[in-house]
Design an enzyme around this catalytic site. Structure first.
Site, PDB file in Angstrom:
ATOM      1  N   GLY A  41       0.923  -1.121  -0.084  1.00 38.63           N
ATOM      2  CA  GLY A  41      -0.031  -0.072  -0.093  1.00 38.63           C
ATOM      3  C   GLY A  41       1.049   1.241  -0.206  1.00 38.63           C
ATOM      4  N   CYS A  44       0.814   5.969   0.515  1.00 35.92           N
ATOM      5  CA  CYS A  44      -0.490   6.577   0.361  1.00 35.92           C
ATOM      6  C   CYS A  44      -1.346   5.744   1.253  1.00 35.92           C
ATOM      7  CB  CYS A  44      -0.928   6.336  -1.145  1.00 35.92           C
ATOM      8  SG  CYS A  44      -2.820   6.585  -1.241  1.00 35.92           S
ATOM      9  N   ALA A 147       9.715   1.736  -8.303  1.00 35.43           N
ATOM     10  CA  ALA A 147       8.491   2.344  -7.668  1.00 35.43           C
ATOM     11  C   ALA A 147       8.807   2.586  -6.231  1.00 35.43           C
ATOM     12  CB  ALA A 147       7.033   1.506  -7.948  1.00 35.43           C
ATOM     13  N   GLY A 184       6.161  24.882   7.209  1.00 36.23           N
ATOM     14  CA  GLY A 184       5.960  24.268   5.904  1.00 36.23           C
ATOM     15  C   GLY A 184       4.307  24.486   5.553  1.00 36.23           C
ATOM     16  N   TYR A 187       0.107  21.472   0.989  1.00 36.65           N
ATOM     17  CA  TYR A 187      -0.950  20.751   1.342  1.00 36.65           C
ATOM     18  C   TYR A 187      -0.996  19.720   2.617  1.00 36.65           C
ATOM     19  CZ  TYR A 187      -0.394  16.250  -0.745  1.00 36.65           C
ATOM     20  OH  TYR A 187       0.034  14.885  -1.117  1.00 36.65           O
ATOM     21  N   GLU A 207       6.062  29.403   7.630  1.00 32.54           N
ATOM     22  CA  GLU A 207       6.216  29.420   6.167  1.00 32.54           C
ATOM     23  C   GLU A 207       7.217  30.193   5.713  1.00 32.54           C
ATOM     24  OE1 GLU A 207       5.405  27.134   3.580  1.00 32.54           O
ATOM     25  OE2 GLU A 207       6.464  28.588   2.531  1.00 32.54           O
ATOM     26  N   ARG A 276       8.517  16.457  -0.119  1.00 28.34           N
ATOM     27  CA  ARG A 276       8.888  15.282  -0.286  1.00 28.34           C
ATOM     28  C   ARG A 276      10.073  15.134  -1.165  1.00 28.34           C
ATOM     29  NH1 ARG A 276       6.047  11.731   2.774  1.00 28.34           N
ATOM     30  NH2 ARG A 276       6.404   9.669   1.540  1.00 28.34           N
ATOM     31  N   MET A 321       3.528  14.410  -7.352  1.00 21.03           N
ATOM     32  CA  MET A 321       3.489  13.495  -6.414  1.00 21.03           C
ATOM     33  C   MET A 321       2.266  13.035  -5.782  1.00 21.03           C
ATOM     34  SD  MET A 321       7.157  13.465  -4.321  1.00 21.03           S
ATOM     35  CE  MET A 321       8.700  14.372  -4.851  1.00 21.03           C
ATOM     36  N   HIS A 449     -30.334  16.598  -9.216  1.00 25.69           N
ATOM     37  CA  HIS A 449     -30.728  17.673  -8.263  1.00 25.69           C
ATOM     38  C   HIS A 449     -31.147  16.923  -7.110  1.00 25.69           C
ATOM     39  CE1 HIS A 449     -32.064  21.559  -6.369  1.00 25.69           C
ATOM     40  NE2 HIS A 449     -33.288  20.408  -5.883  1.00 25.69           N
TER      41      HIS A 449
HETATM   42  C1  LIG Z   1       0.477  12.685   4.676  1.00 23.95           C
HETATM   43  C2  LIG Z   1       0.364  12.611   3.177  1.00 23.95           C
HETATM   44  C3  LIG Z   1      -0.832  12.569   2.579  1.00 23.95           C
HETATM   45  C4  LIG Z   1      -1.033  12.151   1.331  1.00 23.95           C
HETATM   46  N1  LIG Z   1      -2.231  12.561   0.637  1.00 23.95           N
HETATM   47  C5  LIG Z   1      -2.508  12.383  -0.744  1.00 23.95           C
HETATM   48  C6  LIG Z   1      -3.756  12.471  -1.263  1.00 23.95           C
HETATM   49  O1  LIG Z   1      -4.767  12.780  -0.402  1.00 23.95           O
HETATM   50  N2  LIG Z   1      -4.019  12.207  -2.430  1.00 23.95           N
HETATM   51  C7  LIG Z   1      -2.810  11.777  -3.182  1.00 23.95           C
HETATM   52  O2  LIG Z   1      -2.958  11.366  -4.470  1.00 23.95           O
HETATM   53  N3  LIG Z   1      -1.385  11.627  -2.896  1.00 23.95           N
HETATM   54  C8  LIG Z   1      -1.465  12.081  -1.408  1.00 23.95           C
HETATM   55  N4  LIG Z   1      -0.241  11.801  -0.792  1.00 23.95           N
HETATM   56  C9  LIG Z   1       0.820  11.346  -1.839  1.00 23.95           C
HETATM   57  C10 LIG Z   1       1.004   9.901  -1.950  1.00 23.95           C
HETATM   58  O3  LIG Z   1       0.936   9.242  -0.779  1.00 23.95           O
HETATM   59  C11 LIG Z   1       2.143   9.380  -3.065  1.00 23.95           C
HETATM   60  O4  LIG Z   1       2.021  10.150  -4.181  1.00 23.95           O
HETATM   61  C12 LIG Z   1       1.831   7.817  -3.618  1.00 23.95           C
HETATM   62  O5  LIG Z   1       2.034   7.002  -2.393  1.00 23.95           O
HETATM   63  C13 LIG Z   1       3.191   7.665  -4.410  1.00 23.95           C
HETATM   64  O6  LIG Z   1       3.124   6.183  -4.558  1.00 23.95           O
HETATM   65  P1  LIG Z   1       4.268   5.591  -4.997  1.00 23.95           P
HETATM   66  O7  LIG Z   1       4.073   4.017  -5.701  1.00 23.95           O
HETATM   67  O8  LIG Z   1       5.281   6.341  -6.067  1.00 23.95           O
HETATM   68  O9  LIG Z   1       5.234   5.423  -3.819  1.00 23.95           O
HETATM   69  P2  LIG Z   1       5.034   5.106  -2.189  1.00 23.95           P
HETATM   70  O10 LIG Z   1       3.629   5.104  -1.959  1.00 23.95           O
HETATM   71  O11 LIG Z   1       6.049   6.107  -1.409  1.00 23.95           O
HETATM   72  O12 LIG Z   1       5.629   3.626  -2.179  1.00 23.95           O
HETATM   73  C14 LIG Z   1       6.822   3.191  -2.450  1.00 23.95           C
HETATM   74  C15 LIG Z   1       7.145   1.849  -1.721  1.00 23.95           C
HETATM   75  O13 LIG Z   1       8.457   1.279  -2.004  1.00 23.95           O
HETATM   76  C16 LIG Z   1       8.950   0.777  -1.024  1.00 23.95           C
HETATM   77  N5  LIG Z   1      10.247   0.722  -1.251  1.00 23.95           N
HETATM   78  C17 LIG Z   1      11.196   1.610  -1.433  1.00 23.95           C
HETATM   79  N6  LIG Z   1      12.616   1.187  -1.636  1.00 23.95           N
HETATM   80  C18 LIG Z   1      12.535   0.056  -1.552  1.00 23.95           C
HETATM   81  C19 LIG Z   1      13.225  -0.930  -1.791  1.00 23.95           C
HETATM   82  N7  LIG Z   1      14.508  -0.857  -1.942  1.00 23.95           N
HETATM   83  N8  LIG Z   1      12.914  -2.501  -1.448  1.00 23.95           N
HETATM   84  C20 LIG Z   1      11.615  -2.592  -1.235  1.00 23.95           C
HETATM   85  N9  LIG Z   1      10.677  -1.885  -1.241  1.00 23.95           N
HETATM   86  C21 LIG Z   1      10.919  -0.506  -1.104  1.00 23.95           C
HETATM   87  C22 LIG Z   1       8.589   1.525   0.079  1.00 23.95           C
HETATM   88  O14 LIG Z   1       8.277   0.895   1.650  1.00 23.95           O
HETATM   89  C23 LIG Z   1       7.013   2.006  -0.300  1.00 23.95           C
HETATM   90  O15 LIG Z   1       6.177   1.148   0.389  1.00 23.95           O
HETATM   91  C24 LIG Z   1       0.064  11.960   0.557  1.00 23.95           C
HETATM   92  C25 LIG Z   1       1.333  11.796   0.903  1.00 23.95           C
HETATM   93  C26 LIG Z   1       1.522  12.156   2.272  1.00 23.95           C
HETATM   94  C27 LIG Z   1       2.718  11.686   2.914  1.00 23.95           C
END
Ligand SMILES: Cc1cc2nc3c(=O)[nH]c(=O)nc-3n(C[C@H](O)[C@H](O)[C@H](O)COP(=O)(O)OP(=O)(O)OC[C@H]3O[C@@H](n4cnc5c(N)ncnc54)[C@H](O)[C@@H]3O)c2cc1C
Length: 470
Positions: A41, A44, A147, A184, A187, A207, A276, A321, A449
């Site tokens: 998961g 996110c 990813a 900061g 959002y 900020e 980030r 992101m 509506h």
């Molecule tokens: C507080 C917060 C609120 C957010 N709210 C929103 C929102 O409302 N809407 C929205 O669209 N986005 C939101 N985001 C952003 C969203 O979480 C990210 O854009 C999204 O998770 C990116 O997905 P990803 O698959 O690229 O990476 P990630 O979700 O970061 O997943 C990467 C995964 O890779 C794993 N990993 C990394 N390196 C390795 C390795 N070498 N070996 C094995 N595993 C590894 C990590 O453990 C992680 O689980 C929010 C982020 C935060 C921090």
């Protein structure tokens, strides 16, 4: 002894980019291995979108009851002020996260994806070592999708630890901080700051630049500024958090420098949300020899990296992101690897800010259309003239829906809104842009509506010069 494994497709990272790619590739009949070091998961689901929206929802629930305890609202009153047990709220939030995490595991199983738990480290472009609980596994793949997501940016003057926390810790606190400073005003900081203010924390925002939520134009941000002011949140712009001193008794003094001189704050928690950065360290990026674009991994419009057969998606490859961008790229790359012709070329990637009130944006704002030299028309429809918004209290903080369209052929270039629950308009906004809608398409669509979507209908009518309800 090291186990060896050959796979058609290796995906590193089980966030929304990686796990969606894995499910789609599995559906398409590929032999897929997904490596995740933490929980399925990713950011996110485990420590981002879902937990933060759960906390925001709990804070809204608390606010509604608090309000009725002060005076009758809509004829509803309660005779004692509510109490918050944040540890219990966090347990409830963790339950939501667990349900989704199990759901992802189930979907991967159904798609016949092999999941390895452990940290992947590349030896070369197509081989990595994974330290799993049952020993090291060497995985060799024909194709690789990276990813690995992103991690919170740390300030050298305020390293994480002790009272200085990132969004991850903020989502698992066991009590509401009395005095919370947020460094900061993007959002993530504003969403969490708003939730903690509603739960009773005294919140101060610091900020460094001259404005908050810089990715949105001023008209969209104004209702949020008004709410923060009304809620007693102190906002210090062009102010830099410099240095934190703690005492053995647990007290803290944060020095802030601003245009009008230095001042001190005494928070019990400092939440640093200054952005980030892509997670490019500790997994052997150098061994693969990937080209970079700034801090990100460089990809083309198919998410292909500079190395043949190595793809990269999600937060690792750039802005925005956002979960839905990562997932869309994951699905696309899986299809390309399976032989389909795809390109990542969305008309827009809609974004939502879950503050009070909410903001949703898709496509060009009037400012952006102007700066591109386009000849456009724009209109706004006030949220207060929408029956659903009025009857649910969603227009209490004001707000509007706005449209931007080309003057020549009325093609819609952008849709934005600010107001209670406007996040739910994101789907229609994105669809209109992706389908190349003209104003007449939206105006000619019968909207149900009473719904908030009627405001989208009215704003298109208004741009055409004949709104009904204004
Ligand atoms: C507080 C917060 C609120 C957010 N709210 C929103 C929102 O409302 N809407 C929205 O669209 N986005 C939101 N985001 C952003 C969203 O979480 C990210 O854009 C999204 O998770 C990116 O997905 P990803 O698959 O690229 O990476 P990630 O979700 O970061 O997943 C990467 C995964 O890779 C794993 N990993 C990394 N390196 C390795 C390795 N070498 N070996 C094995 N595993 C590894 C990590 O453990 C992680 O689980 C929010 C982020 C935060 C921090």
């Amino acid at each position: 002894m090291t186990e060896t494994l050959s796979t058609q497709l290796l995906i590193v990272g089980g966030g929304p980019g990686g796990y969606v790619a894995a499910i789609r590739a599995g559906q398409l009949g590929l032999d897929v291995t997904l490596v995740e070091a933490d929980r399925l998961g990713g950011t996110c689901l485990i420590r981002g979108c879902i937990p933060s929206k759960a906390l925001i929802h709990a804070a809204d629930h608390f606010t509604a009851i608090s309000r009725s305890s002060r005076h009758s609202y809509m004829g509803v009153s309660v005779h004692a002020a509510p109490e918050i047990d944040l540890a219990e709220t966090v347990r409830w939030k963790d339950g939501v996260v667990d349900t989704l995490n199990n759901g992802v595991a189930g979907l991967l199983k159904r798609a016949k994806v092999r999941v390895l738990a452990g940290w992947a480290r590349f030896i070369n472009a197509k081989t990595c070592m994974v330290q799993t609980p049952s020993g090291p596994v060497s995985v060799t793949a024909e194709q690789v999708i990276l990813a690995t997501g992103s991690v919170p940016t740390e300030l050298s003057s305020l390293p994480f630890g002790g009272p200085v926390i990132s969004s991850t810790e903020a989502l698992s606190l066991d009590h509401v901080p009395e005095r919370l400073v947020i460094v900061g005003a993007g959002y993530i900081g504003l969403e969490l700051g708003t939730a903690f203010r509603k739960l009773g924390a005294e919140v101060t925002i610091v900020e460094a630049t001259g404005r908050m939520l810089p990715q949105y134009d001023r008209d969209l941000v104004r209702p949020i500024e008004r709410w923060l002011k009304g809620a007693g949140v102190s906002v210090h712009l062009t102010a830099k958090a410099r240095d934190l001193k703690t005492t053995p008794e647990g007290g803290a003094t944060l020095t802030v420098e601003s245009d009008s001189g230095a001042f001190r704050l005494h928070p019990d928690r400092v939440l640093v949300t200054v952005g980030r950065r892509p997670n490019t360290e500790g997994w052997g990026l150098e061994q693969i020899g990937l080209a970079r674009q700034g801090p990100f991994v460089k990809v083309d419009d198919r998410c292909a990296t500079s190395v043949e057969g190595v793809w990269a998606i999600g937060d690792l490859v750039g802005e925005p992101m956002l979960e839905h961008k990562a997932a869309a790229q994951g699905e696309m790359v899986a299809e390309i690897i399976a032989g389909k012709r795809r390109r990542f070329d969305p008309v827009s990637i809609a974004a939502v800010c879950f503050t009070q009130p909410e903001i949703v944006t898709a496509g060009l704002s009037p400012e952006e259309a102007q700066s591109q030299g386009l000849d456009f028309i724009t209109a706004q429809f006030p949220y207060a003239a929408n029956g659903r918004a009025l009857s649910t209290g969603a227009s209490e903080d004001g707000g509007f829906v706005r449209i931007v369209a080309l003057k020549s052929d009325h093609r819609v270039l952008g849709l934005q809104a600010v107001g209670g629950h406007v996040a739910e308009l994101a789907g229609e906004f994105a669809l209109a842009l992706e389908m190349g809608a003209v104003l007449e398409d939206i105006a000619g669509t019968i909207h149900v509506h009473p719904t908030l979507g009627e405001a989208t209908h009215e704003v298109a009518l208004r741009a055409l010069g004949h709104a009904i309800h204004i």
